[in-house]
Design a protein around this motif. Structure first.
Motif, PDB file in Angstrom:
ATOM      1  N   TRP A  93      11.670  -6.202 -10.159  1.00  0.00           N
ATOM      2  CA  TRP A  93      11.874  -4.760  -9.684  1.00  0.00           C
ATOM      3  C   TRP A  93      11.806  -4.459  -8.472  1.00  0.00           C
ATOM      4  N   THR A  94      11.938  -5.619  -7.433  1.00  0.00           N
ATOM      5  CA  THR A  94      12.551  -5.090  -5.981  1.00  0.00           C
ATOM      6  C   THR A  94      13.533  -4.477  -6.030  1.00  0.00           C
ATOM      7  N   ALA A  95      14.476  -4.996  -6.773  1.00  0.00           N
ATOM      8  CA  ALA A  95      15.746  -4.389  -6.744  1.00  0.00           C
ATOM      9  C   ALA A  95      15.624  -2.309  -7.464  1.00  0.00           C
ATOM     10  N   PHE A  96      14.904  -2.569  -9.024  1.00  0.00           N
ATOM     11  CA  PHE A  96      14.905  -1.292  -9.627  1.00  0.00           C
ATOM     12  C   PHE A  96      14.432   0.130  -8.416  1.00  0.00           C
ATOM     13  N   ALA A  97      12.546  -0.835  -7.733  1.00  0.00           N
ATOM     14  CA  ALA A  97      11.885  -0.071  -6.897  1.00  0.00           C
ATOM     15  C   ALA A  97      13.358   0.724  -5.499  1.00  0.00           C
ATOM     16  N   ALA A  98      13.818  -0.279  -5.450  1.00  0.00           N
ATOM     17  CA  ALA A  98      14.659   0.196  -4.028  1.00  0.00           C
ATOM     18  C   ALA A  98      15.756   1.161  -4.191  1.00  0.00           C
ATOM     19  N   ALA A 120       0.861  -0.962   0.405  1.00  0.00           N
ATOM     20  CA  ALA A 120      -0.189  -0.142   0.174  1.00  0.00           C
ATOM     21  C   ALA A 120       0.695   1.178  -0.095  1.00  0.00           C
ATOM     22  N   GLY A 121       1.783   1.208   0.403  1.00  0.00           N
ATOM     23  CA  GLY A 121       2.446   2.284   0.694  1.00  0.00           C
ATOM     24  C   GLY A 121       3.604   2.906  -0.420  1.00  0.00           C
ATOM     25  N   SER A 122       3.590   2.262  -1.383  1.00  0.00           N
ATOM     26  CA  SER A 122       4.267   1.657  -2.508  1.00  0.00           C
ATOM     27  C   SER A 122       3.555   1.712  -3.943  1.00  0.00           C
ATOM     28  N   GLU A 123       2.233   2.533  -3.580  1.00  0.00           N
ATOM     29  CA  GLU A 123       1.678   2.661  -4.916  1.00  0.00           C
ATOM     30  C   GLU A 123       1.805   3.708  -5.789  1.00  0.00           C
ATOM     31  N   ASP A 124       2.228   4.577  -5.404  1.00  0.00           N
ATOM     32  CA  ASP A 124       3.032   5.779  -6.625  1.00  0.00           C
ATOM     33  C   ASP A 124       4.401   4.998  -7.504  1.00  0.00           C
ATOM     34  N   LEU A 125       5.012   4.680  -6.283  1.00  0.00           N
ATOM     35  CA  LEU A 125       6.011   4.523  -7.840  1.00  0.00           C
ATOM     36  C   LEU A 125       5.548   3.011  -8.831  1.00  0.00           C
ATOM     37  N   GLN A 126       4.857   2.250  -7.930  1.00  0.00           N
ATOM     38  CA  GLN A 126       4.034   1.344  -8.395  1.00  0.00           C
ATOM     39  C   GLN A 126       3.429   1.951 -10.378  1.00  0.00           C
ATOM     40  N   ALA A 127       2.285   3.052  -9.587  1.00  0.00           N
ATOM     41  CA  ALA A 127       1.802   2.994 -10.994  1.00  0.00           C
ATOM     42  C   ALA A 127       2.527   4.244 -12.440  1.00  0.00           C
ATOM     43  N   LEU A 128       3.536   4.692 -11.495  1.00  0.00           N
ATOM     44  CA  LEU A 128       4.418   5.092 -12.160  1.00  0.00           C
ATOM     45  C   LEU A 128       5.619   4.549 -12.725  1.00  0.00           C
TER      46      LEU A 128
END
Length: 378
Positions: free
Chosen positions: A312-317, A141-149
Motif C-alpha cells: 500500500w505504501t508503494a502504491f499510494a506514493a 489524516a492527510g491521506s483520507e481521500d486516497l484511503q477511502a478511494l
C-alpha cells in the motif's frame, strides 16, 4: 433525522433520498457521522451483484425493491452508549450511503471492533470489521481521500495479483485486464507489472487509451474494438472488471489459448450477462475474502498485514505523487450533489483521474440530533 440514499435494486439508475427520524440507541450501541466516503465503480459492482453476493443485506432499507449501496469511508462517533468506544473516535470501514449509522461494537481491540448487529452475523467478517484510525498503521489524516478511494480496491487488486502468482498464472505469460482505466484494474496492473516475465495488457474505451498508457503499468493498451490486434495464439489469463457479456464472448472465442477467466466486477452495468455456453475455461468469480483467509493461514495475520502495508505504501506514493498524480479527489457535499455523482459513476462518465468523495451533510455540518466530534478528531 437520518438521511439515506436508496437505489432501486432492479433499476440502478433510480436513486432517491429518504429522511427518517433517528433510531434511539440501545445499550452498547454507537452512532457515527459518515463522511467522507468514496464512490467508485466498485460500489456499482456491489449494486449490480447485490442479490448474488448479499451486498444489499449489510444495510437493509426496509423498503421492498429498494436497497442501500455499501461504501468505504470514514466516520466519527458522535454518540455512544458503549463503555469501550468514545465520542470523537475516527473509524474506517464499510458504511451505508447515508449521513450516519448505528453500530453495535463487539470483540473490541485497540485497532478495531466488529459490528454485532444481528442481521450481519451471517455476512462475511471482512466487511463487518471497523478500524480505529488512531491505531491504524495505514492511516494518516492527510491521506483520507486516497484511503477511502483506493484502499478496498487496492486490497482486491493486490489479492488478484497474489492469487494469480500463487497459481503460476495458470501457465500463461499474459494477463488481460478489461476496464483498464478503473482503479481496481490499474491497481492490479501496478502489481502485475512488477512480476518478471508477465505481460500486462489493458482493454479500455478509445477515450481512455491515453490515460491508461500514461500510467506506465500496462505493457500494451488496446481499445475494445481493437481486440483483434491481439494474436490468437496468446496464452493468457483474462481478468474481467467490466462484466460485459459481449466482450467476454469475444475474448473466449478469439483467444483459444485462454487459460483462466477471472470475473471481478461489473462496471459495464448495462451489458452484464451470464457466462453459459462460452468456449474455453468457465469464468470464475474472484472473492477477495477467500484469498485473505488463505494467506492469513499461510503467513499469519501479522505477516499478511505487513505485506499489505508495504504494498500500500508503494502504491499510494505513486498514485498520489504531487508531480504526476494518477488520481485527484473531488469532493461533493449534500444529498443532491451525491446523487449526481452516483449517476455519473453509474454511467461511466467523467475523468478517470478524478475520484469522487461524498458526504450527505453539507460541509461543516453534523446530522441533526447529534453533536459533532471535537475538531481534533475530525
Amino acid at each position: 433525522m437520518t438521511d439515506t440514499l436508496l437505489v432501486r435494486q432492479d433499476a440502478l439508475d433510480q436513486i432517491r433520498l429518504r429522511s427518517a427520524p433517528d433510531a434511539a440507541l440501545q445499550s452498547g450501541q454507537v452512532r457515527a457521522r459518515i463522511g467522507p466516503f468514496a464512490l467508485t465503480a466498485n460500489n456499482i459492482t456491489y449494486a449490480a451483484f447485490g442479490d448474488a453476493m448479499h451486498y444489499w443485506d449489510f444495510f437493509p432499507s426496509g423498503e421492498a425493491g429498494w436497497g442501500v449501496v455499501p461504501v468505504w469511508g470514514f466516520a466519527s462517533v458522535v454518540q455512544s452508549t458503549h463503555p469501550g468506544v468514545a465520542v470523537g473516535e475516527r473509524l474506517y470501514g464499510y458504511f451505508p450511503m447515508a449521513d450516519q449509522v448505528v453500530l453495535q461494537p463487539e470483540r473490541l481491540r485497540p485497532d478495531g471492533f466488529a459490528d454485532a448487529a444481528p442481521h450481519r452475523a451471517a455476512l462475511h467478517a471482512v466487511y463487518n470489521r471497523y478500524t480505529r484510525c488512531a491505531a491504524d498503521p495505514f492511516y494518516t489524516a492527510g491521506s483520507e481521500d486516497l484511503q477511502a478511494l483506493l484502499r478496498p480496491l487496492f486490497t482486491t487488486s493486490w489479492l488478484i495479483d497474489d492469487f494469480l502468482a500463487d497459481n503460476g498464472f495458470f501457465g500463461a505469460g499474459t494477463v488481460l485486464l478489461s476496464s483498464a482505466s478503473s482503479k481496481t484494474a490499474y491497481g492490479t496492473a501496478f502489481h502485475l507489472a512488477q512480476r518478471p516475465g508477465i505481460q500486462v495488457l489493458g482493454l479500455t474505451s478509445a477515450a481512455n487509451v491515453g490515460f491508461c498508457e500514461s500510467l506506465g503499468c500496462y505493457s500494451r493498451v488496446l481499445a475494445y474494438d481493437a481486440l483483434e490486434e491481439l494474436a490468437a495464439d496468446t496464452a493468457c489469463v483474462y481478468v474481467d472488471f467490466a462484466g460485459n457479456a459481449g466482450l467476454r464472448q469475444r475474448i473466449h472465442t478469439q483467444l483459444p489459448q485462454l487459460r483462466y477467466s477471472c470475473s471481478v466486477g461489473g462496471t459495464h452495468v448495462e451489458q452484464l450477462g451470464g457466462a453459459k455456453d462460452l468456449p474455453g475455461p468457465r469464468p470464475t468469480l474472484f472473492f477477495a475474502p477467500a484469498q485473505i483467509k488463505k494467506r492469513s493461514e499461510d503467513w499469519g495475520a501479522d505477516g499478511l498485514q505487513q505485506r499489505l502495508l508495504a504494498a500500500w505504501t508503494a502504491f499510494a506514493a505513486r498514485v498520489g505523487d504531487p508531480a504526476d498524480p494518477w488520481l485527484r479527489p473531488r469532493h461533493h457535499h449534500g444529498a443532491q450533489a451525491a446523487q449526481e455523482a452516483y449517476r455519473a459513476v453509474l454511467a461511466g462518465r467523467g475523468d478517470p483521474r478524478e475520484g469522487h468523495m461524498l458526504a450527505l451533510f453539507t460541509a461543516g455540518a453534523a446530522p441533526s440530533g447529534t453533536r459533532p466530534p471535537p475538531a481534533a478528531a475530525a
